[in-house]
Design an enzyme around this catalytic site. Sequence first.
Site, PDB file in Angstrom:
ATOM      1  N   TYR A   4     -24.217  -7.816   7.400  1.00  0.00           N
ATOM      2  CA  TYR A   4     -22.944  -7.148   7.105  1.00  0.00           C
ATOM      3  C   TYR A   4     -22.954  -5.708   7.601  1.00  0.00           C
ATOM      4  CZ  TYR A   4     -19.224  -4.909   4.413  1.00  0.00           C
ATOM      5  OH  TYR A   4     -18.103  -4.176   4.041  1.00  0.00           O
ATOM      6  N   GLY A  59       0.819  -1.210   0.000  1.00  0.00           N
ATOM      7  CA  GLY A  59       0.000   0.000   0.000  1.00  0.00           C
ATOM      8  C   GLY A  59       0.845   1.248   0.000  1.00  0.00           C
ATOM      9  N   SER A  93      -5.380  -1.541  14.176  1.00  0.00           N
ATOM     10  CA  SER A  93      -6.132  -0.365  14.606  1.00  0.00           C
ATOM     11  C   SER A  93      -6.865  -0.657  15.910  1.00  0.00           C
ATOM     12  CB  SER A  93      -7.149   0.010  13.525  1.00  0.00           C
ATOM     13  OG  SER A  93      -8.072   0.975  13.991  1.00  0.00           O
TER      14      SER A  93
END
Length: 270
Positions: A192, A36, A170
């Site tokens: 979801y 990334g 995180s």
Amino acid sequence: MWIFGWKGPSGFSARSTAEEVTHGIDASGITAIVTGASSGIGIETTRVLALRGAHVIMAMRNMGAGREVKEAIMKELPSAQIDTMELDLSSMASVRKFASDYVSSGLPLNLLVNNAGIFGTPFMLSQEGIELHIATNHSGHFLLTNLLLETMKRTSSRSNKEGRIVNLTSEAHRLVYHDGIRFDKINDESGYNFVLAYGQSKLANILHAKGLARLLKEEEVQITANSVHLGAISTNIFRHHKLINGSSNYMLCGFTPAGCRGQRRVFCGQ
């Protein structure tokens, strides 16, 4: 409190920049992969590692953006050693190709920074039929790490330098479905929730690092596996949700502009 920039036992605070934390470190002779690397935290990680002398391989899906980032860093740091390679973490086929190409290159590997991630997409499945958050944030990195682990072990043994695997996670790992990681319902669209889907992928990152650290210690290998929460940083990971994106920009960059010093426009648009 991060707002006030109070320093912890390490001597650094939530406002400390990557340059400040790495001051005095000589990373020459170190080869690192940063996933990334074409946006957000990945750009600054690449830039500062290169600044300290490391050979950095930028692994990313958007090669066009990656080349622009490389050019910008090379303009600032003409002697930087940076290469780019294509990698789509949501595709296990792409991960396998990347790892195969890397191993074939014969390059060593001291540091693997599993940074790439997504947040807040509507329910979607990857090419292999895996829910997109867990596929990109965890499964892709899990497979990548396994495929490159022998290269890291060989590098550590030959160089006598400790290797490091870093999973970016995180505090959102606390926000998961009531039954934790839904192993039996990973691809179930029913119920979801994009926040909980992200949270379970970050929890998986932590469990991966903890399990791998234990195995490496048992094998007495000079490699550590770590999971790290960098704190609240405004990046384009919130791009799928304008309200969250705008709020994070204000809180992290408008309310506390001092916190953006040294982080470039990558983080705060400045």
